[in-house]
Each structure stands twice: as C-alpha cells, then as structure tokens.
Design a protein around this motif. Structure first.
Motif, PDB file in Angstrom:
ATOM      1  N   ARG A   1       0.848  -1.203   0.000  1.00 47.84           N
ATOM      2  CA  ARG A   1       0.000   0.000   0.000  1.00 47.84           C
ATOM      3  C   ARG A   1       0.880   1.249   0.000  1.00 47.84           C
ATOM      4  NH1 ARG A   1      -5.125   0.890   2.445  1.00 47.84           N
ATOM      5  NH2 ARG A   1      -4.965  -1.107   3.502  1.00 47.84           N
ATOM      6  N   MET A   2       1.937   1.220   0.816  1.00 45.55           N
ATOM      7  CA  MET A   2       2.819   2.381   0.915  1.00 45.55           C
ATOM      8  C   MET A   2       3.635   2.572  -0.359  1.00 45.55           C
ATOM      9  SD  MET A   2       1.669   3.544   3.599  1.00 45.55           S
ATOM     10  CE  MET A   2       2.625   5.025   3.368  1.00 45.55           C
ATOM     11  N   ALA A   3       3.982   1.471  -1.031  1.00 46.70           N
ATOM     12  CA  ALA A   3       4.687   1.587  -2.315  1.00 46.70           C
ATOM     13  C   ALA A   3       3.804   2.313  -3.329  1.00 46.70           C
ATOM     14  CB  ALA A   3       5.087   0.203  -2.825  1.00 46.70           C
ATOM     15  N   ALA A   4       2.523   1.967  -3.349  1.00 47.72           N
ATOM     16  CA  ALA A   4       1.588   2.627  -4.272  1.00 47.72           C
ATOM     17  C   ALA A   4       1.445   4.107  -3.926  1.00 47.72           C
ATOM     18  CB  ALA A   4       0.232   1.926  -4.241  1.00 47.72           C
ATOM     19  N   ILE A   5       1.311   4.416  -2.649  1.00 48.85           N
ATOM     20  CA  ILE A   5       1.186   5.812  -2.225  1.00 48.85           C
ATOM     21  C   ILE A   5       2.450   6.583  -2.605  1.00 48.85           C
ATOM     22  CG2 ILE A   5       1.043   7.329  -0.197  1.00 48.85           C
ATOM     23  CD1 ILE A   5      -0.779   5.115   1.073  1.00 48.85           C
ATOM     24  N   GLY A   6       3.605   5.982  -2.426  1.00 52.72           N
ATOM     25  CA  GLY A   6       4.862   6.631  -2.789  1.00 52.72           C
ATOM     26  C   GLY A   6       4.963   6.900  -4.276  1.00 52.72           C
TER      27      GLY A   6
END
Length: 192
Positions: A31-36
């Motif tokens: 999820r954080m990779a996508a947000i980044g």
C-alpha cells in the motif's frame, strides 16, 4: 482539514507509518509503495507544469495534482468489512466523476491529434517529454496499486483513475508535440 504544525514526529523511525484510521504498517508495505509512486507522479507533474505556458492546461494539471492527493488519501484509508468505497464526510475516496472527467478530457484532446502510424518515442518538446516521464511514473503507480489490491481491498475507482490518467498523459504529450506532428516515431529495427 489538515494541519501540520510539526514536520517530524519520530513515529516512523522504526520503519512503520500511520494510515488514515490510525493503524500502522511497514513503510515497505505494498500500500505504501503505491502511495509513494502516486506522490512521485505528483512531483513529476509539478516539474511538467513548469514547462507549460498555457494557463488552461496548467489549471487542468493542478486539478489532477489535487486528485492525486485524493488518490493517496484513498489508498491510505483501509477498507472496512463490506466497504463499498463510497466517500463520506470522514472518508475521502476517488469517485466515478473524477474518472469520467479524465475520459472526457482524453476524448477532447484525442479528437485533434494526428492519427498514430507507429508507437512514439518519449520526447519532442520539453513539455511533452516531461509529461511522458509523468506518464511512465503513472504506469508504475498503477502496477504497484494493482499489486497492493492483490493483498488488500482497494477502491476500484482509484485503480480506474490511475489507469485513465496514464492514457490522459499519453494524449497530452502528443498534444504538446504540436498535435502529434512533432511526435518522434519508433522505427522498428532502425539501428540494426
């Protein structure tokens, strides 16, 4: 409303970060990779805007930058059991109208472009090259969001928006290359 009094909190020093609901996940979470990737895309659009002098187009891209913050908030909001991903006063979600607005803009731009006779190489005008870079980052953001959706529930409209955005950026890059007339065409095997 967002209020940032202090920029560093030290809460992420252990490798986790907070989501909208207060839960914490690893900074390496899909999820954080996508947000980044969405954040990187937004920054790339900021650079592209610096190369564009058309005020109407700049405003359109600023709307998209705002949408990307909405998208990041959507991705950072875990789904509840049976969540239909409807926005509310407390939950920000990407909506069908945001996707439809991009589709309408794609259709409008594409109507005035030279027909494609080959794949195109990113480049031409500086503004077009900057938009093509943003497009490739959008494609990566889509891949990471789809990867996250294989593990957690993600708003289908968020996925549709990021997919449509890369299409929008493609036609916009062509528009900035003199309506496609200055596109650099791929010539298969040209360097053999």
């Amino acid at each position: 409303m967002v209020k940032l009094n202090k920029i560093y909190t030290k809460t992420g020093d252990g490798g986790t970060t907070g989501l909208v609901d207060g839960s914490r996940v690893a900074k390496s979470d899909p999820r954080m990779a996508a947000i980044g990737d969405v954040d990187e895309l937004n920054s790339a659009l900021g650079i592209a805007i610096c190369e564009i002098s058309d005020a109407v187009l700049t405003q359109s891209l600023r709307v998209i930058q705002n949408d990307l913050f909405d998208l990041g908030a959507d991705l950072a909001t875990p789904a509840d059991e049976g969540d239909d991903f409807a926005p509310s006063d407390m939950v920000l979600r990407v909506t069908p109208s945001q996707v439809e607005r991009l589709e309408a803009e794609i259709d409008t731009i594409n109507n005035d472009l030279e027909p494609l006779t080959s794949f195109i190489l990113p480049g031409g005008e500086k503004s077009a090259a900057a938009i093509h870079l943003a497009r490739t980052i959008a494609r990566r953001a889509e891949r990471t969001a789809v990867g996250a959706a294989q593990v957690i529930a993600i708003n289908p409209q968020a996925l549709a928006y990021i997919n449509r955005l890369s299409d929008y950026l493609f036609v916009l890059g062509r528009m900035l290359n003199n309506g496609g007339k200055a596109d650099i065409l791929w010539v298969p095997g040209a360097s053999r």
